[in-house]
Design an enzyme around this catalytic site. Structure first.
Site, PDB file in Angstrom:
ATOM      1  N   ARG A  27      23.438  20.884   6.308  1.00 62.07           N
ATOM      2  CA  ARG A  27      24.118  21.588   7.400  1.00 62.07           C
ATOM      3  C   ARG A  27      24.248  22.979   6.802  1.00 62.07           C
ATOM      4  O   ARG A  27      24.007  23.973   7.695  1.00 62.07           O
ATOM      5  CB  ARG A  27      25.217  20.815   7.964  1.00 62.07           C
ATOM      6  N   ASN A  45      27.091  16.787  11.546  1.00 61.49           N
ATOM      7  CA  ASN A  45      26.593  15.209  11.022  1.00 61.49           C
ATOM      8  C   ASN A  45      27.035  14.383  12.184  1.00 61.49           C
ATOM      9  O   ASN A  45      28.283  14.514  13.139  1.00 61.49           O
ATOM     10  CB  ASN A  45      27.367  14.921   9.742  1.00 61.49           C
TER      11      ASN A  45
END
Length: 102
Positions: A27, A45
């Site tokens: 990320r 997530n």
């Protein structure tokens, strides 16, 4: 939010990446890559182990970022990559950020 100063089309896509993509900095790498490309939106997530991202930018910017996301960073093992085009009207994003797990 700024008014469109250029006439380049703006597209929005929802992306889901499955595989080994959590716990490896995927990320954060996505935030850096998106920001460098000028893409706005978010990444987070998912509880099922996947990563989801809402991307907004020109078709060229999105194609470049989607290519990177599908290949992943070196530590990632991408098993599946899904892209859904979000039809207007859609919210405009000013930045690209990392959200909490959903």
């Amino acid at each position: 939010m700024e008014s469109g100063e250029n006439d380049e089309p703006l597209e929005t896509r929802l992306v889901r990446v499955r595989g080994q993509v959590q716990g490896i900095g995927y990320r954060e790498a996505c935030v850096r890559r998106a920001s460098a490309l000028g893409v706005t939106g978010w990444v987070r997530n998912r509880m099922d182990g996947s990563v989801e991202a809402m991307l907004q930018g020109s078709p060229e910017q999105l194609a470049t970022l989607c290519a990177w996301l599908s290949e992943g960073m070196p530590a990632a093992l991408v098993d599946a990559f899904e892209v859904t085009e979000v039809q207007p009207p859609f919210a405009r994003f000013d930045t690209f950020e990392r959200l909490a797990t959903q």
